[in-house]
Design a protein around this motif. Structure first.
Motif, PDB file in Angstrom:
ATOM      1  N   HIS A 195     -66.845  72.183 -27.540  1.00  0.00           N
ATOM      2  CA  HIS A 195     -67.336  73.233 -27.903  1.00  0.00           C
ATOM      3  C   HIS A 195     -69.210  73.585 -27.767  1.00  0.00           C
ATOM      4  O   HIS A 195     -69.281  73.610 -28.577  1.00  0.00           O
ATOM      5  CB  HIS A 195     -66.477  74.113 -29.009  1.00  0.00           C
ATOM      6  CG  HIS A 195     -66.667  74.798 -29.178  1.00  0.00           C
ATOM      7  ND1 HIS A 195     -66.661  75.896 -30.486  1.00  0.00           N
ATOM      8  CD2 HIS A 195     -66.133  76.913 -28.134  1.00  0.00           C
ATOM      9  CE1 HIS A 195     -67.239  77.563 -29.978  1.00  0.00           C
ATOM     10  NE2 HIS A 195     -66.714  77.870 -28.284  1.00  0.00           N
ATOM     11  N   TYR A 209     -64.156  80.634 -36.352  1.00  0.00           N
ATOM     12  CA  TYR A 209     -63.200  79.406 -37.440  1.00  0.00           C
ATOM     13  C   TYR A 209     -63.678  78.197 -36.433  1.00  0.00           C
ATOM     14  O   TYR A 209     -63.888  78.283 -35.305  1.00  0.00           O
ATOM     15  CB  TYR A 209     -61.712  79.886 -37.370  1.00  0.00           C
ATOM     16  CG  TYR A 209     -61.049  80.230 -35.231  1.00  0.00           C
ATOM     17  CD1 TYR A 209     -60.871  79.238 -34.975  1.00  0.00           C
ATOM     18  CD2 TYR A 209     -61.155  81.154 -35.019  1.00  0.00           C
ATOM     19  CE1 TYR A 209     -60.153  79.731 -34.060  1.00  0.00           C
ATOM     20  CE2 TYR A 209     -60.813  81.871 -33.675  1.00  0.00           C
ATOM     21  CZ  TYR A 209     -60.330  80.478 -33.407  1.00  0.00           C
ATOM     22  OH  TYR A 209     -59.146  81.085 -31.907  1.00  0.00           O
ATOM     23  N   ASN A 211     -61.576  75.540 -35.240  1.00  0.00           N
ATOM     24  CA  ASN A 211     -60.567  75.566 -33.868  1.00  0.00           C
ATOM     25  C   ASN A 211     -60.873  76.317 -33.019  1.00  0.00           C
ATOM     26  O   ASN A 211     -61.119  75.885 -32.063  1.00  0.00           O
ATOM     27  CB  ASN A 211     -59.279  75.902 -34.549  1.00  0.00           C
ATOM     28  CG  ASN A 211     -58.897  74.730 -35.832  1.00  0.00           C
ATOM     29  OD1 ASN A 211     -59.225  73.992 -35.875  1.00  0.00           O
ATOM     30  ND2 ASN A 211     -57.598  74.982 -36.067  1.00  0.00           N
ATOM     31  N   ASP A 242     -56.770  78.329 -27.889  1.00  0.00           N
ATOM     32  CA  ASP A 242     -56.317  77.475 -28.866  1.00  0.00           C
ATOM     33  C   ASP A 242     -55.236  77.413 -28.005  1.00  0.00           C
ATOM     34  O   ASP A 242     -54.529  76.510 -28.587  1.00  0.00           O
ATOM     35  CB  ASP A 242     -55.400  79.179 -30.017  1.00  0.00           C
ATOM     36  CG  ASP A 242     -56.269  79.810 -30.837  1.00  0.00           C
ATOM     37  OD1 ASP A 242     -57.354  79.175 -30.840  1.00  0.00           O
ATOM     38  OD2 ASP A 242     -55.985  81.164 -31.257  1.00  0.00           O
ATOM     39  N   TYR A 245     -56.686  73.770 -27.571  1.00  0.00           N
ATOM     40  CA  TYR A 245     -57.306  73.024 -27.845  1.00  0.00           C
ATOM     41  C   TYR A 245     -55.971  72.440 -28.706  1.00  0.00           C
ATOM     42  O   TYR A 245     -55.892  71.172 -28.887  1.00  0.00           O
ATOM     43  CB  TYR A 245     -57.738  73.924 -29.434  1.00  0.00           C
ATOM     44  CG  TYR A 245     -57.814  74.000 -30.523  1.00  0.00           C
ATOM     45  CD1 TYR A 245     -59.121  72.926 -31.030  1.00  0.00           C
ATOM     46  CD2 TYR A 245     -57.119  73.250 -32.257  1.00  0.00           C
ATOM     47  CE1 TYR A 245     -59.401  72.321 -31.987  1.00  0.00           C
ATOM     48  CE2 TYR A 245     -57.176  73.290 -33.276  1.00  0.00           C
ATOM     49  CZ  TYR A 245     -58.538  72.001 -33.003  1.00  0.00           C
ATOM     50  OH  TYR A 245     -58.630  70.952 -33.872  1.00  0.00           O
ATOM     51  N   SER A 246     -55.183  73.023 -29.243  1.00  0.00           N
ATOM     52  CA  SER A 246     -53.289  72.400 -29.347  1.00  0.00           C
ATOM     53  C   SER A 246     -53.225  70.922 -28.070  1.00  0.00           C
ATOM     54  O   SER A 246     -52.394  70.126 -28.341  1.00  0.00           O
ATOM     55  CB  SER A 246     -52.165  73.053 -29.265  1.00  0.00           C
ATOM     56  OG  SER A 246     -52.152  74.208 -30.127  1.00  0.00           O
ATOM     57  N   GLU A 249     -55.297  68.477 -29.123  1.00  0.00           N
ATOM     58  CA  GLU A 249     -54.615  68.162 -30.318  1.00  0.00           C
ATOM     59  C   GLU A 249     -53.366  66.641 -30.068  1.00  0.00           C
ATOM     60  O   GLU A 249     -53.054  66.271 -30.377  1.00  0.00           O
ATOM     61  CB  GLU A 249     -53.936  69.042 -31.908  1.00  0.00           C
ATOM     62  CG  GLU A 249     -55.018  69.506 -32.170  1.00  0.00           C
ATOM     63  CD  GLU A 249     -54.425  70.440 -33.312  1.00  0.00           C
ATOM     64  OE1 GLU A 249     -55.237  70.466 -34.888  1.00  0.00           O
ATOM     65  OE2 GLU A 249     -53.786  71.212 -32.971  1.00  0.00           O
ATOM     66  N   LYS A 254     -60.567  64.690 -30.618  1.00  0.00           N
ATOM     67  CA  LYS A 254     -61.279  65.472 -31.528  1.00  0.00           C
ATOM     68  C   LYS A 254     -62.128  66.274 -30.701  1.00  0.00           C
ATOM     69  O   LYS A 254     -62.452  65.999 -29.580  1.00  0.00           O
ATOM     70  CB  LYS A 254     -61.758  64.392 -32.208  1.00  0.00           C
ATOM     71  CG  LYS A 254     -62.612  65.421 -33.036  1.00  0.00           C
ATOM     72  CD  LYS A 254     -62.650  64.425 -34.994  1.00  0.00           C
ATOM     73  CE  LYS A 254     -63.959  64.919 -35.920  1.00  0.00           C
ATOM     74  NZ  LYS A 254     -64.128  64.102 -36.357  1.00  0.00           N
ATOM     75  N   LEU A 255     -62.090  67.757 -31.608  1.00  0.00           N
ATOM     76  CA  LEU A 255     -62.984  68.638 -30.480  1.00  0.00           C
ATOM     77  C   LEU A 255     -64.848  67.963 -31.039  1.00  0.00           C
ATOM     78  O   LEU A 255     -64.903  67.685 -32.603  1.00  0.00           O
ATOM     79  CB  LEU A 255     -62.614  69.855 -30.971  1.00  0.00           C
ATOM     80  CG  LEU A 255     -63.669  71.298 -30.889  1.00  0.00           C
ATOM     81  CD1 LEU A 255     -64.091  71.865 -29.328  1.00  0.00           C
ATOM     82  CD2 LEU A 255     -63.378  72.287 -31.577  1.00  0.00           C
ATOM     83  N   LYS A 277     -57.597  84.114 -35.699  1.00  0.00           N
ATOM     84  CA  LYS A 277     -57.251  82.962 -35.159  1.00  0.00           C
ATOM     85  C   LYS A 277     -55.389  83.762 -35.557  1.00  0.00           C
ATOM     86  O   LYS A 277     -55.476  83.830 -36.196  1.00  0.00           O
ATOM     87  CB  LYS A 277     -57.187  82.250 -36.364  1.00  0.00           C
ATOM     88  CG  LYS A 277     -56.695  81.077 -35.872  1.00  0.00           C
ATOM     89  CD  LYS A 277     -57.104  80.173 -36.835  1.00  0.00           C
ATOM     90  CE  LYS A 277     -56.519  78.239 -36.909  1.00  0.00           C
ATOM     91  NZ  LYS A 277     -56.616  77.560 -37.876  1.00  0.00           N
ATOM     92  N   ARG A 279     -52.601  81.147 -34.001  1.00  0.00           N
ATOM     93  CA  ARG A 279     -51.798  80.296 -33.308  1.00  0.00           C
ATOM     94  C   ARG A 279     -50.345  80.358 -33.858  1.00  0.00           C
ATOM     95  O   ARG A 279     -49.690  79.990 -32.270  1.00  0.00           O
ATOM     96  CB  ARG A 279     -52.164  79.117 -34.231  1.00  0.00           C
ATOM     97  CG  ARG A 279     -53.574  79.043 -34.521  1.00  0.00           C
ATOM     98  CD  ARG A 279     -53.946  77.490 -34.405  1.00  0.00           C
ATOM     99  NE  ARG A 279     -54.012  76.737 -33.669  1.00  0.00           N
ATOM    100  CZ  ARG A 279     -54.095  75.146 -33.477  1.00  0.00           C
ATOM    101  NH1 ARG A 279     -54.540  74.717 -34.482  1.00  0.00           N
ATOM    102  NH2 ARG A 279     -53.989  74.947 -32.561  1.00  0.00           N
TER     103      ARG A 279
END
Length: 318
Positions: A195, A209, A211, A242, A245-246, A249, A254-255, A277, A279
């Motif tokens: 990021h 946030y 994530n 998001d 990002y999922s 995951e 990993k970010l 956020k 999700r």
């Protein structure tokens, strides 16, 4: 007595409301710092790979120590200027240094619609910025020309496919309203998805946030393929970041980030930005749908691809 009781109730109600606002305000969880790759470890965390068809006649390799430890800040006023003569940018917005062999090839993918003046300033600024980093790069601008709601994620997929077909091993997915302020923020891929825009002026240079994975991100082409790209179903500004990002995951990717001082960006857009956020069990939805929704289900009509002096322009109908 009744008046006193009434005033007391009003006071308690006021305290309760203020406390609730503080607890629920998105900035409460914002972070001025976070886990990051320290400068001394950045070089060891970079993916040193150039595009398949790229070659250089330079004798020595480019050195990136001075880039990473460059503490200067570029002035935003650059967006009002013109590129100097002899900038050596090839047709299609491609550039590589001539005096040394770059160790990195990066495709910058920019989703776009109806912001011509903003795009002009972005291109001028980014070329001035990127030429200081001694990398090989090319800027792809993917424009949605139909009248449907804007689909940022699908445009990212389209640009990523074009870049990967051209052999670029590293993708930077980049919003047109974000400008990096620190040349030390190297536009190359790290071993884990990064990021890049974790410190934005609109958010008072704090991370809303942990994530958050939007704005400007870098990801290796092979990793983008591994997660099947981004979802094609997010029309309008929704939760595509998001969702991505999922996907990371799900694949145990990993970010990572650089330090806040290096990751500073200027947001030129005056549109309201959503930082809360949302999700809503998105992880589970993504885990089920990512296999069939993404690069392998990408469908669109390519209206035209034009090689402009400063960028490769891909116009599509979604």
């Amino acid at each position: 007595m009744r008046h006193y009781v009434f005033k007391k109730k009003v006071l308690y109600c006021g305290i309760f409301v203020i406390t609730l606002i503080i607890l629920l305000h998105p900035d409460r969880n914002a972070r001025g710092t976070y886990e990051f790759i320290a400068k001394k470890y950045i070089l060891n965390n970079l993916l040193q790979e150039t595009a398949l068809n790229f070659s250089s006649t330079a004798i020595s390799d480019c050195d990136y120590y001075d880039v990473i430890y460059d503490d200067t800040t570029l002035p935003i006023s650059i967006i009002e200027e013109d590129l100097v003569e002899g900038h050596r940018i090839k047709e299609g917005g491609e550039y590589a240094p001539l005096d040394c062999r770059p160790k990195f090839s990066t495709a910058i993918v920019v989703p776009y619609r109806e912001k011509a003046e903003q795009l002009r300033g972005f291109l001028v600024y980014m070329h001035m910025f990127l030429r200081r980093q001694n990398i090989h790069y090319r800027i792809y601008v993917v424009e949605q020309v139909d009248s449907r709601p804007f689909n940022r994620a699908k445009l990212m997929n389209i640009g990523a496919v074009a870049a990967m077909q051209a052999g670029y091993p590293c993708l930077v997915l980049h919003d047109v309203d974000l400008l990096p302020l620190k040349p030390a923020n190297l536009y190359a891929c790290t071993k884990l998805p990064r990021h890049m825009s974790s410190s934005i002026n609109k958010f008072r240079f704090v991370l809303p946030y942990l994530n958050l994975f939007g704005g400007a991100i870098s990801i290796a082409s092979k990793q983008f393929k591994e997660v099947n790209g981004m979802s094609n179903e997010y029309f309008g500004w929704k939760g595509e970041d998001d969702d991505l990002y999922s996907r990371l995951e799900t694949h145990n990717l990993k970010l990572t980030r650089f330090e806040p001082a290096t990751s500073r960006y200027y947001m030129s857009s005056h549109q309201k930005q959503e930082i809360k956020k949302k999700r809503n069990n998105l992880f589970y939805h993504t885990k089920e749908s990512m296999v069939t929704d993404g690069l392998n289900s990408l469908k669109y009509i390519e209206v035209a691809t034009v090689l402009h002096p400063l960028f490769t322009h891909i116009m599509v109908d979604l």
